[in-house]
Design a protein around this motif. Sequence first.
Motif: not given
Length: 405
Positions: A212-227
């Motif tokens: 909604a608010h970050g670099v994934g905006h408008g990207v259909d297929n992505f993963v968010f990896m939290s470490i």
Amino acid sequence: MTLHTRKLRPPTAPVTRGPAYVRQGNEWAIYQHLLSLAPASSPQLAESTGLSKVTVSAALGNLERLGLVEQTGVREGNAGRSPRLYAPRADAAYVLAIDVGAEWIRGALADLTGHVVLRREERSSPQASQLIAKITDIARKMREERGIQREDVLATVLGSPGVFDSKTERLRLAPNLPDWEAADLVASLRTALGHDTIFENDINLAALGEQAHGVGHGVDNFVFMSIGTGIGLGIVADGKLHRGAHGFAGEIAVLRPAPVPANVDAGSDPSDDVFERSAAAKGIVAFARRSGMAVETAEEVFLKAQEGDKRALASVAEESRQLAWGLASIIPVLDPALVVLGGGIGHSASMMLPAIREHLAAWLPIPIPDFAISSTGTDAVLHGAIVQGVARARVRAFERIGYDA
């Protein structure tokens, strides 16, 4: 960075179930379009929804009477009578978002447009009862500060490590929070926050926040990896959050870690190890200590590496290898266009990215996705909770006035 993006379109009108629902369906559709167009005039909404101007004007009048929309002015520069502008009424209801982590508890209160009106945060606690008390206190203080009644909070979303099991009403796989898997925990939180509280995995919410608010905006297929204290993956597939059949999609903490090279001290029995133990913060510290470093936190290791300490650099290199190993197990399955790295360690991942890419290129005979550092920072989970909560609260706002939205 080349990304696979989609063109965002305003929501379309829902299909109504018969003549008795036509007016309600039209008003719900107009409200949905107004959310993306506001401020908007009746002619604009008629064009957007395909409904007649008479229908739209009547619907806006009723929605204004019910307290869900408000006039915000008139459109200037038009010949003749200037059309009135409308927008959703922000204070028609509120959403409470809570992010519970091993180090911090963060809370946000947002209005029905998703605007954050108040925030609070406190240090986390070592006991579940203390955590519940702090969460309750944060929620109460935010409501009181804004003068909001509890019944005007139409959605509460709590994000934390673990997966909510709806069959047993328990959280599972949350080893980094004290007694978070206890049988009575969910019931206690529902009593404190409301019986319709939504429980969601924090990394899933972070993925929604990044979308909604970050670099994934408008990207259909992505993963968010939290470490960070732990490690996890939020998956967005075809523009939607993917949870899997039982809610465990992205629980990469339980994977096997990368095999330890022959010349490296394993530190413990690798047969009893899991990916999180090697790749999260404690794993970085443990590897650095086995190398002879006197460190307490992963942050110290990264700071030493930036200063050129060879042992710290070796620890960062091992962390890069571990992360690449975990990603190599999911990239061929999901084929994401983008990998977003977040969390306490993920935000410092810029010095690891070259090595991660190099490992993946050597191990995988398929295209390597783009990489980016999260732009939402520590707010990712709260952003995602607000996104999910606002969607629920808008429906409930219509239900509250007797509509079946």
